[in-house]
Design a protein around this motif. Sequence first.
Motif, PDB file in Angstrom:
ATOM      1  N   ALA B  87       0.925  -1.300   0.049  1.00 36.14           N
ATOM      2  CA  ALA B  87       0.011   0.033   0.043  1.00 36.14           C
ATOM      3  C   ALA B  87       0.846   1.252   0.100  1.00 36.14           C
ATOM      4  O   ALA B  87       0.691   2.088  -0.725  1.00 36.14           O
ATOM      5  CB  ALA B  87      -1.017  -0.060   1.210  1.00 36.14           C
ATOM      6  N   LEU B 107     -14.905 -11.047  -7.009  1.00 39.57           N
ATOM      7  CA  LEU B 107     -15.510  -9.790  -7.320  1.00 39.57           C
ATOM      8  C   LEU B 107     -15.568  -9.456  -8.834  1.00 39.57           C
ATOM      9  O   LEU B 107     -15.030 -10.246  -9.832  1.00 39.57           O
ATOM     10  CB  LEU B 107     -14.619  -8.727  -6.794  1.00 39.57           C
ATOM     11  N   GLU B 111     -14.575  -4.075  -9.865  1.00 42.87           N
ATOM     12  CA  GLU B 111     -14.069  -3.733  -8.585  1.00 42.87           C
ATOM     13  C   GLU B 111     -12.678  -4.185  -8.446  1.00 42.87           C
ATOM     14  O   GLU B 111     -11.833  -3.582  -7.739  1.00 42.87           O
ATOM     15  CB  GLU B 111     -15.004  -4.781  -7.779  1.00 42.87           C
ATOM     16  N   ASN B 112     -12.226  -5.197  -9.282  1.00 44.05           N
ATOM     17  CA  ASN B 112     -10.922  -5.593  -9.057  1.00 44.05           C
ATOM     18  C   ASN B 112      -9.792  -4.451  -9.511  1.00 44.05           C
ATOM     19  O   ASN B 112      -8.943  -4.146  -9.210  1.00 44.05           O
ATOM     20  CB  ASN B 112     -10.607  -6.824  -9.885  1.00 44.05           C
ATOM     21  N   LEU B 115     -10.421  -1.428  -6.677  1.00 43.44           N
ATOM     22  CA  LEU B 115     -10.435  -1.873  -5.204  1.00 43.44           C
ATOM     23  C   LEU B 115      -9.572  -0.836  -4.591  1.00 43.44           C
ATOM     24  O   LEU B 115      -8.481  -0.867  -4.691  1.00 43.44           O
ATOM     25  CB  LEU B 115     -10.298  -3.097  -4.784  1.00 43.44           C
ATOM     26  N   GLY B 116     -10.074  -0.202  -3.647  1.00 44.32           N
ATOM     27  CA  GLY B 116      -9.354   0.781  -2.696  1.00 44.32           C
ATOM     28  C   GLY B 116      -9.105   2.111  -3.352  1.00 44.32           C
ATOM     29  O   GLY B 116      -8.500   2.933  -2.807  1.00 44.32           O
ATOM     30  N   ARG B 117      -9.580   2.286  -4.492  1.00 45.03           N
ATOM     31  CA  ARG B 117      -9.621   3.563  -5.150  1.00 45.03           C
ATOM     32  C   ARG B 117     -10.822   4.042  -5.738  1.00 45.03           C
ATOM     33  O   ARG B 117     -11.299   4.715  -6.697  1.00 45.03           O
ATOM     34  CB  ARG B 117      -8.553   3.659  -6.214  1.00 45.03           C
ATOM     35  N   GLU B 118     -11.891   3.296  -5.367  1.00 47.82           N
ATOM     36  CA  GLU B 118     -13.368   3.284  -5.891  1.00 47.82           C
ATOM     37  C   GLU B 118     -13.784   4.907  -5.906  1.00 47.82           C
ATOM     38  O   GLU B 118     -13.528   5.483  -4.930  1.00 47.82           O
ATOM     39  CB  GLU B 118     -14.556   2.428  -5.225  1.00 47.82           C
ATOM     40  N   PRO B 119     -14.514   5.249  -6.838  1.00 48.00           N
ATOM     41  CA  PRO B 119     -14.749   6.587  -6.987  1.00 48.00           C
ATOM     42  C   PRO B 119     -16.103   6.650  -5.788  1.00 48.00           C
ATOM     43  O   PRO B 119     -16.858   5.829  -5.858  1.00 48.00           O
ATOM     44  CB  PRO B 119     -15.424   6.830  -8.385  1.00 48.00           C
ATOM     45  N   ARG B 120     -16.151   7.823  -5.131  1.00 56.20           N
ATOM     46  CA  ARG B 120     -17.440   7.752  -4.109  1.00 56.20           C
ATOM     47  C   ARG B 120     -18.063   9.260  -4.237  1.00 56.20           C
ATOM     48  O   ARG B 120     -17.481  10.124  -4.678  1.00 56.20           O
ATOM     49  CB  ARG B 120     -16.501   7.590  -2.754  1.00 56.20           C
ATOM     50  N   GLY B 123     -19.332   9.633   0.503  1.00 57.71           N
ATOM     51  CA  GLY B 123     -18.844   8.623   1.180  1.00 57.71           C
ATOM     52  C   GLY B 123     -19.264   7.015   0.928  1.00 57.71           C
ATOM     53  O   GLY B 123     -18.526   6.091   1.115  1.00 57.71           O
ATOM     54  N   ARG B 124     -20.133   7.094  -0.065  1.00 57.66           N
ATOM     55  CA  ARG B 124     -20.343   5.536  -0.615  1.00 57.66           C
ATOM     56  C   ARG B 124     -19.955   5.487  -1.942  1.00 57.66           C
ATOM     57  O   ARG B 124     -19.826   6.538  -2.712  1.00 57.66           O
ATOM     58  CB  ARG B 124     -22.038   5.240  -0.617  1.00 57.66           C
ATOM     59  N   ILE B 125     -19.606   4.354  -2.283  1.00 57.46           N
ATOM     60  CA  ILE B 125     -18.931   3.924  -3.525  1.00 57.46           C
ATOM     61  C   ILE B 125     -20.139   4.190  -4.588  1.00 57.46           C
ATOM     62  O   ILE B 125     -21.194   3.689  -4.604  1.00 57.46           O
ATOM     63  CB  ILE B 125     -18.588   2.453  -3.678  1.00 57.46           C
ATOM     64  N   ARG B 166      -5.669  -2.697 -14.016  1.00 55.51           N
ATOM     65  CA  ARG B 166      -5.412  -2.139 -12.632  1.00 55.51           C
ATOM     66  C   ARG B 166      -4.267  -1.281 -12.367  1.00 55.51           C
ATOM     67  O   ARG B 166      -4.518  -0.064 -11.886  1.00 55.51           O
ATOM     68  CB  ARG B 166      -5.715  -3.348 -11.564  1.00 55.51           C
TER      69      ARG B 166
END
Lengths: 337, 518
Positions: B87, B107, B111-112, B115-120, B123-125, B166
């Motif tokens: 990370a 997934l 998502e793969n 993951l960890g950088r999802e546009p939000r 606060g929610r994906i 990715r």
Amino acid sequence: MSAQAPTIKDLGSSLPDAIRRFTPPPRFYPVLATIALFIGMFGAGSIRYEGFSSPQTILSVLVDNSFLIVLAVGMTFVILTGGIDLSVGSVVALSTMIAASTLRSGWSAPLVIVTVLLTGSVLGLLMGLVIHYFEIQPFIVTLAGMFLARGLCYVISLESIPIKNGTFTSFASGTIEIGDYFITPSVVVALVVLVIAAVVLHMTRFGRTVYAVGGSEQSALLMGLAVAGTKVGVYVISGFCSALAGLLFSIYTLSGYNLGAVGMELDAIAAVVIGGTLLTGGSGLVLGSAVGVLVLGLIQSFISFDGTLSSWWTKITIGVLLLAFVLIQRLFTRRTT
Amino acid sequence: MIQMTAEAAEATRTEPVVQMSGVSVSFPGVKALQSVGLTLRAGEVHALMGENGAGKSTLIKALTGVYSIDEGTIIVGGEPRTFHSPAESQAAGISTVYQEVNLCTNLTVAENMLLGREPRSFGRIDTRAMNRRAGETLTRLGLDIDPKSQLGTHPIAIQQLVAIARAVDIDAELLILDEPTSSLDADEVAKLFEVMRTLRAEGVAIVFVSHFLEQVFAISDRMTVLRNGQFVGEYLTAETTQLQLVQAMIGRELETLDKIEQAAEEHTVKTQGAPLLEVLDLGRKGSVESVDLQVFEGEVIGIAGLLGSGRTELARLLFGADTPDRGDMRMRSKGTKLRTPRQAIDHKIAFSSENRRSEGVIADLSIADNMVLAMQASRGWLRPIPARTKDRLVKKYIEALDIRPTDPNALMRNLSGGNQQKVLLARWLITEPELLILDEPTRGIDIGAKAQIQQLVADLAKDGMSVVFISAELEEVLRLSDRLVVMRDRRKIDERANEDVTVSDVLEIIAGEVRNDA
């Protein structure tokens, strides 16, 4: 590409046609199977017993199992990461004991509630830290937690303690009317927990990391995800949910009882598995776990409606169902891999 | 002096993106890296070369924070850095695609990738935005993959490309590709190279690890060669020939391959008399249709065919790993039914599976324990192997097969792929089989270990052992085998003595069959 899995949008104008040809994503299959089972059981009961077909039958199942729904939701988080939490039943009992004894010594209801929820969360946190940082199997760590929590119940009191606090008793006797039918405030709490859990799992990074860790912890780590926080986090959530379930249980029974909720962790695990969550982690929905609880509850309704069956048939049926679902999952995963 | 590419020349003047120097890493019992350096510049494809076990993967994992380094410095963007987790290195702009696909098959593709950088939003994906962004990146890379589909439903090659997508999406300054092409076909490799060239033009530094020399020469600007955990040298690709590179990588083993070829040509087999193993009309529904095959003593049978032609399935039938539902089998002219691997072992047949990781290696056991496993199984668990016999056998095979590390107590998980393969071979050789079935024994291992394994097969055949040799690399099959069996569509379509057969002959046999069908 997308043509292989037609969705409503793709098929445009003809809505009935679209519904007929709509195929849900494969990840919903296990949950749909559980829902189908529930509907089938409800249908069978309605044909067999008079009065079973009333919506109140389902609502009563909710009323009698609201704490188990909360417990199963917490358990779902843990199992999704590939872990297990055996301590939840004991933590429920411990929570009822703490609530009853502190209320008896005059603490105010809000303070009691906060204390209980904190205790459960901290227990979960400790177990999560041990599991992650010492790389010890969750089975053993939470088994230790189970004995610890159960033992602490006896430290608090050797006998059961009644709850007479006004807030708790009014919460217990309160009902919410829906037309001719009713539910209790506990059901509302359980449903709110369920909705929050679903949102967290599907719409937050934490939730998606839970699935990623369950899919492949090594990959999640190499993708730079917060594996440590997530793994510890699910045990905190499970501890919190156990404490909350304990509060609901103490309201349901209006007492703190150190022998209460024995084996309830197994009911929760059974509900999660019947709800279609893979014990190996990475696949499953909280909605499934809630339906799993309803299935378990409906079996009990069957027995009470029948009147001639021994309550042990509940256990036998749960055993058979559990085995059937695990076998179905096995076939399911074998086909997809 | 041959001129460097313009980009490379310019890049040389700028400060390196990453500079590693004097880096050492050790595992229990293994010194994996000894004072190794690596300098990576913006806008340059840098090939990291070396045999298996040379320390390429270790060096990469030391850089990305998977392993901690014992000595040395890592300078990223002009500042000394130590990463403690992937990370952290990712946050510093280093993005890695590992040798094995490290994604979550449960997934979706999108998502793969994110993951960890999802546009939000709030606060929610934002799933819709996530799918759109993943789709855009895939399109930019020219990949036709549905971002909403579950990753596990795609073949490994596609998963590999998703892993690269990715890494690209991270907008890294340094992109590390550890053997990205091993599961890709020619078109997909071309596609990957296009992507790499685009990124290079954008100024990304790329580390490229591959066993395929042609690919390395096609794409890289500069090369660093490692051998046995040590730094050999840094070369400009344009000034280096393949031969020079191979020599830098393996030193002496090059001659071995030539010798094997000669030895195999001189090697003659008596194909009269009774064969060691004879199968008639052997088959299994959905696996292999009716195969006749004779294997004589001291003979190497090469099985050639494309992926999915039934070559592995045939091997599994011969070993009893799958139960045949038709046909006869005779071992030394006696009728035999092989229903389980155990029965095959009793008949002195050994089988080394193509899935080294899942069907062979027990990663948490030592080299010695892994070696004696099959022998112990054939003796039965109530008759333990005497410690002295075990030590003697293990020592003998570690020496004979040149297994590194030489410590018999080293854990299997710390060995490189080539050395793991050698341990697995030793496992079966200890049981002294009469027939050895090798399914892809050289896949994913480097040229040096390959040569050693081929040499070993040739030697074993000379000593009278019969070998069924299966490999996707036709050169290898042709180099070793006395007789050639060609499979296609789960049938044996050709069998001939391996005299002056060339790779293109074999390809024609396979392709010819296609034409006949059409």
